[in-house]
Design an enzyme around this catalytic site. Structure first.
Site, PDB file in Angstrom:
ATOM      1  N   SER A 170     116.855 -13.064  48.009  1.00 29.11           N
ATOM      2  CA  SER A 170     116.684 -11.662  48.379  1.00 29.11           C
ATOM      3  C   SER A 170     117.772 -11.291  49.384  1.00 29.11           C
ATOM      4  O   SER A 170     118.955 -11.437  49.089  1.00 29.11           O
ATOM      5  CB  SER A 170     115.274 -11.434  48.952  1.00 29.11           C
ATOM      6  OG  SER A 170     115.031 -10.067  49.176  1.00 29.11           O
ATOM      7  N   HIS A 197     116.408 -10.008  44.384  1.00 31.06           N
ATOM      8  CA  HIS A 197     115.890  -8.705  44.784  1.00 31.06           C
ATOM      9  C   HIS A 197     117.058  -7.774  45.075  1.00 31.06           C
ATOM     10  O   HIS A 197     117.885  -8.063  45.931  1.00 31.06           O
ATOM     11  CB  HIS A 197     115.018  -8.829  46.038  1.00 31.06           C
ATOM     12  CG  HIS A 197     113.758  -9.594  45.811  1.00 31.06           C
ATOM     13  ND1 HIS A 197     113.034 -10.141  46.841  1.00 31.06           N
ATOM     14  CD2 HIS A 197     113.078  -9.892  44.684  1.00 31.06           C
ATOM     15  CE1 HIS A 197     111.958 -10.751  46.358  1.00 31.06           C
ATOM     16  NE2 HIS A 197     111.973 -10.619  45.043  1.00 31.06           N
ATOM     17  N   ASP A 290     107.516 -13.288  48.542  1.00 31.66           N
ATOM     18  CA  ASP A 290     107.610 -13.369  47.092  1.00 31.66           C
ATOM     19  C   ASP A 290     108.048 -14.773  46.688  1.00 31.66           C
ATOM     20  O   ASP A 290     108.841 -15.416  47.360  1.00 31.66           O
ATOM     21  CB  ASP A 290     108.611 -12.342  46.551  1.00 31.66           C
ATOM     22  CG  ASP A 290     108.704 -12.394  45.028  1.00 31.66           C
ATOM     23  OD1 ASP A 290     107.665 -12.653  44.383  1.00 31.66           O
ATOM     24  OD2 ASP A 290     109.805 -12.192  44.483  1.00 31.66           O
TER      25      ASP A 290
END
Length: 346
Positions: A170, A197, A290
């Protein structure tokens, strides 16, 4: 209170960003710059906690300004760009490699139906990045006789011990992924499935940029495509990435998981179901949690789990949670992850 410097050649865009940040308690816009050269000077003068940086600007663009600021006055930088053209996206990715922390899509204004959601993302990202410690970069010197990347000779193939690698990253992910995947040979024998992400508009450009900077092939994942070795499959925008029987890509429009679509948890869980103990899950730099629940599935199936360490992470969030859950087999610095993957398949 976080002091913010807004850099954009458009007066309208500067005002939109100022309004978004000033409506949120905890931000103080200390200055504006209309081009990259002015941004470099204002960074030295104002010492902001964080900078929002446009890419396409006159005099000096956002990539060049990011490079100079990270050399002269290291400051957390968030790229906020309106352009989704390949050239500008590649420049944005290079800015991340030069030290910028995140990339966001510039809001068009309060009358846009997406404005509220985009404003919320800008606020949360700028706030989070303002607290990140950044390091001074050295000025790049190109040595004489330097050459482009030389592909490694094809080695005698050996039977892989694993059948698939899955990776989640991310905030800070693109340059980190370039380093990990850059350590792999062109003929790395197993497939790699990747969730990064990112603002949806930039995903295709990200995949193209990554393909241009690492030896191994990188492409956007297509539903039902057969998964092959020596390729990195990047999750497409707006779809979860997984695998189905027969080693084929499976894109899903299931609802977001913990706010993410694609989500690392979906990828890891799918890979665990298909490959059981013959897979690897890698969780890297980024905010939130996540991927942790999906990584649990890989761990329970007897697969290999790797987390990026705190020292080399831009944001030690997802990996930290996974480590605390005691589902990580190896905690490695960024520059060792690629070598670890090579050892696992040889």
């Amino acid at each position: 209170m976080h002091n913010v410097l807004i850099v954009d050649d458009s007066a309208t865009s500067r005002e939109v960003l100022r309004a978004i940040l000033c409506e949120e308690a905890g931000f103080n816009v200390v200055g504006f710059a209309k081009d990259g050269r002015e941004a470099v000077e204002k960074a030295k003068e104002l010492h902001p906690d964080v900078i929002t940086m446009d890419i396409n600007m006159p005099v000096m663009n956002g990539l060049e300004a990011t490079r100079e600021i990270m050399i002269e006055t290291p400051t957390p930088i968030v790229i906020v760009s309106a352009s989704t053209r390949v050239k500008e996206i590649e420049a944005s990715m290079e800015a991340l490699g030069a030290g910028a922390l995140a990339i966001l899509l510039k809001p068009s204004g309060p009358h846009s139906p997406q404005h509220a959601a985009m404003a919320k993302e800008i606020v949360s990202t700028v706030k989070a990045m303002a607290g990140v410690l950044v390091i001074r970069r050295r000025r790049r010197v190109t040595p004489q006789g330097s050459s482009s990347l030389v592909k490694e000779p094809v080695a005698t193939p050996q039977r892989p011990k694993i059948k698939a690698v899955s990776i989640l990253s991310s905030t800070g992910g693109p340059p980190a992924l370039a380093k990990v995947l850059g350590a792999l040979p062109t003929d790395f024998p197993i497939p790699i499935l990747l969730v990064q992400h990112m603002v949806p508009s930039f995903v295709a450009g990200f995949a193209s940029w990554l393909d241009s900077v690492v030896p191994i092939r990188v492409c956007l994942a297509c539903d039902q495509a057969r998964i092959e070795g020596s390729c990195v499959y990047v999750a497409a925008a707006g779809s979860h990435l997984g695998v189905s029987r027969g080693s084929r890509i499976r894109l899903s429009d299931d609802p977001p998981i913990d706010g993410f679509q694609p989500a690392g948890t979906h990828l890891f869980a799918s890979v665990a179901e298909e490959y059981r103990h013959e897979c690897v899950g890698v969780i890297m730099t980024g905010m939130g949690r996540d991927g942790v629940d999906g990584l649990q599935r890989i761990y329970d199936a007897g697969g290999t789990t790797i987390a990026q360490d705190e020292a080399s992470s831009v944001v030690f969030g997802m990996a930290k949670v996974a480590i605390e859950q005691k589902i990580i087999g190896s905690v490695l610095p960024l520059d060792q992850i690629g070598n670890q993957l090579k050892q696992l398949v040889c």
